[in-house]
Design an enzyme around this catalytic site. Structure first.
Site, short mmCIF file in Angstrom:
data_model
loop_
_atom_site.label_atom_id
_atom_site.label_comp_id
_atom_site.label_asym_id
_atom_site.label_seq_id
_atom_site.Cartn_x
_atom_site.Cartn_y
_atom_site.Cartn_z
N LYS A 278 0.83 -1.20 0.00
CA LYS A 278 0.00 0.00 0.00
C LYS A 278 0.88 1.26 0.00
O LYS A 278 1.93 1.29 -0.61
CB LYS A 278 -0.99 -0.04 1.17
CG LYS A 278 -1.87 -1.30 1.14
CD LYS A 278 -3.01 -1.25 2.11
CE LYS A 278 -3.84 -2.51 1.99
NZ LYS A 278 -5.03 -2.50 2.87
N HIS B 26 -9.13 -3.23 -5.82
CA HIS B 26 -9.01 -3.23 -4.36
C HIS B 26 -10.05 -2.29 -3.76
O HIS B 26 -10.40 -1.27 -4.35
CB HIS B 26 -7.60 -2.81 -3.93
CG HIS B 26 -7.30 -3.08 -2.50
ND1 HIS B 26 -7.73 -2.26 -1.48
CD2 HIS B 26 -6.64 -4.11 -1.91
CE1 HIS B 26 -7.33 -2.77 -0.33
NE2 HIS B 26 -6.67 -3.88 -0.55
N GLU C 130 -10.00 -0.13 -1.54
CA GLU C 130 -9.61 1.27 -1.35
C GLU C 130 -9.69 2.05 -2.66
O GLU C 130 -9.91 3.26 -2.65
CB GLU C 130 -8.20 1.32 -0.74
CG GLU C 130 -8.19 0.84 0.70
CD GLU C 130 -6.91 0.16 1.13
OE1 GLU C 130 -6.89 -0.39 2.24
OE2 GLU C 130 -5.94 0.16 0.36
N GLU D 263 -11.68 -10.14 -0.50
CA GLU D 263 -11.31 -9.33 0.66
C GLU D 263 -12.55 -8.64 1.23
O GLU D 263 -12.95 -7.58 0.71
CB GLU D 263 -10.26 -8.29 0.27
CG GLU D 263 -8.93 -8.87 -0.16
CD GLU D 263 -7.84 -7.80 -0.18
OE1 GLU D 263 -6.89 -7.93 0.58
OE2 GLU D 263 -7.98 -6.83 -0.96
N GLY E 207 -7.53 -4.20 7.37
CA GLY E 207 -6.87 -3.24 8.25
C GLY E 207 -7.59 -2.97 9.54
O GLY E 207 -7.24 -2.05 10.28
N SER F 49 -6.81 -8.72 7.10
CA SER F 49 -6.15 -8.92 8.40
C SER F 49 -5.55 -10.31 8.55
O SER F 49 -5.53 -10.89 9.64
CB SER F 49 -7.13 -8.63 9.54
OG SER F 49 -7.55 -7.27 9.53
#
Length: 324
Positions: free
Chosen positions: A82, A164, A166, A234, A240, A280
């Protein structure tokens, strides 16, 4: 699908309105030819699938024999660094990775920030492949701040992470745009880690399958082939946060995604495509997750910034080789 052209910014950014597809999913599916059928498992029938993905509290007896991978490819572990690191910290991380003893039968990939790709390429062992964290939807040009697939290939990248959460939920990329990115990357010889996953509110509303299948459809509508695609499930609520899906929660979605591929692409693609888990993942939980038949590896965030712990995750492939 034809490769995305770069005739104009408008044409590259143009994406159709997302629609929610309707897919049927049968808990009784036997997955013939892809994995052990439910009837062959040594446990009493359980309500393994539920509409809101809450796992039955009744314990399942372990399967007999060897824990196997449903996907026919090698175990795959990617490290997504990241927006982290400095020249010095990355130099230390690369040194730790170079000295780590990694199981041979694992494909290992790391994705540094763009500005450190060249540094990592020039110092990292050839045992580990290089990935980018994103790429532009077409050929390079007047697109400030973007990185083209051609540039990534030129610097030595073999992979790119696309879709992803994000990028989806912070940057605002939609399913169709991500599908176009994947198609262009593959057309230029860059392999793709294709990310899918639901938000917490979507899981709580019982929409996990709907969300993941819609994201899968956007990839399936765009990509010319699945040969160089790894799917990364994910759940956004686990990225996170320190929260991690239980092994059975992760397996439940993985097996559903593999069945979606069987029904909507082909049985061969469903069998060959690796479906990895992210959210995680760390050195403490990777072994139990890896024992699940449809978990073919991991996409690792924070723990990939620690060389020794990342090596533990890579080596969790040994959990596939022990008796259940």
């Amino acid at each position: 699908m034809a490769a995305v052209t770069s005739t104009s910014l408008a044409s590259q950014l143009s994406t159709p309105k997302a629609t929610t597809p309707s897919y049927s999913y049968s808990p009784a599916t036997q997955f013939s030819g892809l994995r052990r059928s439910f009837s062959n498992l040594d446990h009493s029938p359980q309500p393994f699938f539920s509409s809101n993905l809450r796992i039955s509290s009744s314990p399942r007896k372990p399967c007999r024999g060897i824990v196997a991978m449903a996907g026919s490819g090698k175990f795959f572990v990617g490290g997504n660094w990241k927006c982290n690191g400095t020249k010095d910290s990355i130099s230390k991380l690369v040194s730790d990775l170079n000295s780590a003893k990694l199981e041979a039968d694992v494909d290992v990939v790391v994705a540094p920030p763009f500005v450190y790709l060249d540094q990592v390429k020039n110092s990292l062992t050839d045992r580990i492949e290089l990935s980018a964290q994103n790429s532009w939807v077409g050929k390079g040009g007047a697109f400030t701040g973007e990185i083209s697939v051609e540039q990534l290939k030129d610097i030595g990248c073999n992979w790119v992470i696309l879709g992803h959460s994000e990028r989806r939920h912070v940057i605002g990329e939609d399913d169709q745009f991500i599908g176009k990115k994947a198609a262009y990357a593959l057309s230029q010889g860059l392999k793709v880690i294709a990310c899918i996953g639901e938000l917490l509110q979507e899981r709580e509303a019982g929409k996990t399958f709907d969300v993941c299948f819609q994201q899968m459809k956007a990839f399936a509508d765009a990509v010319p082939s699945w040969d160089d695609v790894v799917i990364a499930y994910e759940p956004v609520w686990a990225i996170g946060t320190g929260k991690v899906a239980t092994p059975l929660q992760a397996q439940e979605v993985h097996i559903a995604v593999r069945d979606w591929l069987k029904k909507n692409v082909s049985a061969e693609v469903a069998s060959k495509t690796r479906i990895i888990y992210g959210g995680s993942v760390n050195g403490s939980n990777c072994s139990e997750l890896a024992k699940q038949e449809d978990i073919d590896g991991f996409l690792v965030g924070g723990a990939s910034l620690k060389g020794p712990e990342f090596a533990v995750i890579v080596n969790s492939v040994t959990s596939k080789k022990v008796a259940a």
